[in-house]
Design a protein around this motif. Structure first.
Motif, PDB file in Angstrom:
ATOM      1  N   PRO A  14      -9.749   1.805  -2.220  1.00 59.01           N
ATOM      2  CA  PRO A  14     -10.724   2.834  -1.846  1.00 59.01           C
ATOM      3  C   PRO A  14     -10.837   3.915  -2.919  1.00 59.01           C
ATOM      4  O   PRO A  14      -9.933   4.121  -3.724  1.00 59.01           O
ATOM      5  CB  PRO A  14     -10.149   3.403  -0.549  1.00 59.01           C
ATOM      6  N   GLY A  15     -11.981   4.614  -2.921  1.00 59.24           N
ATOM      7  CA  GLY A  15     -12.182   5.727  -3.838  1.00 59.24           C
ATOM      8  C   GLY A  15     -12.918   5.324  -5.093  1.00 59.24           C
ATOM      9  O   GLY A  15     -13.461   4.216  -5.214  1.00 59.24           O
ATOM     10  N   GLN A  23     -11.815  11.279 -10.765  1.00 55.71           N
ATOM     11  CA  GLN A  23     -10.514  11.885 -11.001  1.00 55.71           C
ATOM     12  C   GLN A  23     -10.463  12.677 -12.303  1.00 55.71           C
ATOM     13  O   GLN A  23     -11.055  12.288 -13.309  1.00 55.71           O
ATOM     14  CB  GLN A  23      -9.429  10.809 -11.043  1.00 55.71           C
ATOM     15  N   ALA A  69      -5.141  11.325  -2.191  1.00 51.64           N
ATOM     16  CA  ALA A  69      -6.547  11.311  -1.792  1.00 51.64           C
ATOM     17  C   ALA A  69      -6.901  10.098  -0.946  1.00 51.64           C
ATOM     18  O   ALA A  69      -7.729  10.178  -0.044  1.00 51.64           O
ATOM     19  CB  ALA A  69      -7.450  11.354  -3.029  1.00 51.64           C
ATOM     20  N   GLN A  70      -6.294   8.942  -1.250  1.00 47.18           N
ATOM     21  CA  GLN A  70      -6.542   7.713  -0.515  1.00 47.18           C
ATOM     22  C   GLN A  70      -5.371   6.762  -0.747  1.00 47.18           C
ATOM     23  O   GLN A  70      -4.592   6.961  -1.672  1.00 47.18           O
ATOM     24  CB  GLN A  70      -7.851   7.044  -0.948  1.00 47.18           C
ATOM     25  N   PRO A  71      -5.222   5.744   0.120  1.00 47.84           N
ATOM     26  CA  PRO A  71      -4.135   4.785  -0.088  1.00 47.84           C
ATOM     27  C   PRO A  71      -4.289   4.071  -1.433  1.00 47.84           C
ATOM     28  O   PRO A  71      -5.398   3.845  -1.918  1.00 47.84           O
ATOM     29  CB  PRO A  71      -4.293   3.809   1.088  1.00 47.84           C
ATOM     30  N   GLU A 105      -1.355  11.766  -8.364  1.00 45.07           N
ATOM     31  CA  GLU A 105      -1.248  10.424  -7.796  1.00 45.07           C
ATOM     32  C   GLU A 105       0.068   9.761  -8.214  1.00 45.07           C
ATOM     33  O   GLU A 105       0.768   9.155  -7.402  1.00 45.07           O
ATOM     34  CB  GLU A 105      -2.451   9.617  -8.295  1.00 45.07           C
ATOM     35  N   THR A 158       0.854  -1.190   0.000  1.00 43.92           N
ATOM     36  CA  THR A 158       0.000   0.000   0.000  1.00 43.92           C
ATOM     37  C   THR A 158       0.889   1.240   0.000  1.00 43.92           C
ATOM     38  O   THR A 158       1.823   1.347   0.795  1.00 43.92           O
ATOM     39  CB  THR A 158      -0.929   0.017   1.226  1.00 43.92           C
ATOM     40  N   PRO A 183      -8.490   3.820  -8.120  1.00 46.79           N
ATOM     41  CA  PRO A 183      -9.399   3.921  -6.980  1.00 46.79           C
ATOM     42  C   PRO A 183     -10.749   3.267  -7.275  1.00 46.79           C
ATOM     43  O   PRO A 183     -11.346   3.478  -8.329  1.00 46.79           O
ATOM     44  CB  PRO A 183      -9.545   5.440  -6.779  1.00 46.79           C
TER      45      PRO A 183
END
Length: 363
Positions: free
Chosen positions: A130-131, A136, A67-69, A144, A62, A124
């Protein structure tokens, strides 16, 4: 059966009456047939395992994202502790897991042979990440990718002086922005990179229709529908307004409409003059998604000649797969992906990637 004297042979009293042994013979034959099938299946299974055993070490990890992992795969060369060079993968359009359904694995093997690791991550919302990738913009995707590069530069097994990008299709609006923002990158490999979203969309529409043998009236009707969609995009229409227009026989989802609305003005031409790294442009002559002639013209016009290498593959599709496999959705593509995955690609493509990365000097 007759004996040597020509008279009929006497029946053997020890032989079973006719028909009694047939079930046994049938059973023996059935067992042999099943055994052959099992042997073939075991052999085929062993072959599938063998040809899909790629020469790299795989790590699932990870990576912190803006924005998220990010759920990622790191493919390291088979031997050594590094530091290795690294190729950062940038997906094209659509939902994609980290391996793009294993399509990347032969490519990772080629880079590993050149002493490079590869890293890729699920978009994502795909494969448990996640996401939602449809939220995007191309700029978001660039941010990213930059976050992944910054993460990689902190690893002891990665050489921060030897980090390059590999991107395909929609990555044509992402990877060049990353390369312009991070001038220390070693190289950019772009496969079927698009230049302008609107022109690419029209080219793809017409190329697909003509490849399928559409009539001129069908093509004209499709262009009329496209014109309505473009008008709605220019008017920043809501999803409800898009549906109410009733022009699309297969309406896209609300998330997809908003994704298109946020990205349809994408164009790479303003970014290209800022690039200062070597660029390998890989193009398939039978690409139905992107006008590769426009892509080549644009890159030749806007990049310094000493930075650009262009390699075109005849009879190759958008992904540099053999054209019939991708463009005609040939059933042989599935069989090849299973039994000979490296043979999916146009001859010479995997060697090109290995040799190009392996010959790049440290910048």
């Amino acid at each position: 059966m007759e004996n040597a004297g020509g008279s009929a042979a006497a029946p053997d009293p020890a032989a079973a009456p006719e028909g009694v042994d047939r079930p046994r013979r049938w059973l023996r034959r059935a067992v042999v047939a099943v055994g052959c099938v099992i042997a073939l299946a075991v052999g085929a299974g062993a072959w599938v395992v063998y040809v899909n055993d790629f020469a790299f070490r795989r790590q699932e990890l990870t990576i912190p994202g803006p924005a998220q992992p990010l759920h990622a795969v790191l493919a390291l060369p088979e031997q050594g502790d590094g530091p290795f060079g690294l190729v950062v993968f940038v997906h094209g359009d659509g939902p994609a897991d980290a391996t793009r359904d294993s399509f990347y694995e032969p490519i990772w093997e080629s880079f590993a042979e050149a002493g490079y690791a590869s890293v890729s991550w699920a978009k994502p919302g795909v494969a448990g990440a996640p996401g939602n990738w449809l939220d995007q913009t191309m700029h978001d995707r660039a941010g990213e990718t930059e976050a992944v590069i910054e993460w990689a530069r902190q690893r002891a097994d990665i050489d921060p002086r030897r980090i390059g990008l590999w991107g395909i299709s929609q990555a044509g609006w992402v990877a060049p922005e990353v390369a312009a923002n991070l001038p220390g990158l070693q190289f950019l490999i772009l496969v079927g990179g698009a230049v302008n979203w609107l022109r690419q969309g029209e080219y793809n529409l017409l190329a697909e229709l003509r490849h399928r043998g559409a009539t001129e009236s069908d093509i004209a009707a499709a262009l009329d529908r496209r014109a309505i969609g473009l008008r709605l995009l220019r008017e920043n229409a809501t999803y409800e307004q898009y549906l109410a227009a009733g022009y699309d026989p297969d309406p896209m989802s609300e998330a997809r409409w908003n994704f298109v609305r946020a990205n349809y003005l994408s164009d790479v031409t303003a970014v290209l003059p800022r690039l200062e790294l070597p660029v390998l442009l890989v193009l398939g002559d039978d690409d139905l998604n992107v006008d590769v002639d426009e892509t080549e013209r644009t890159y030749r016009a806007l990049l310094a000649p000493e930075l650009l290498t262009v390699q075109r593959f005849p009879d190759a599709s958008h992904s540099i797969a053999k054209a019939s496999y991708e463009n005609d959705r040939d059933w042989r593509a599935t069989a090849t992906a299973l039994f000979a995955p490296r043979a999916l690609y146009a001859p010479g493509y995997l060697d090109l990637l290995r040799d190009y990365a392996g010959s790049r000097p440290v910048r």
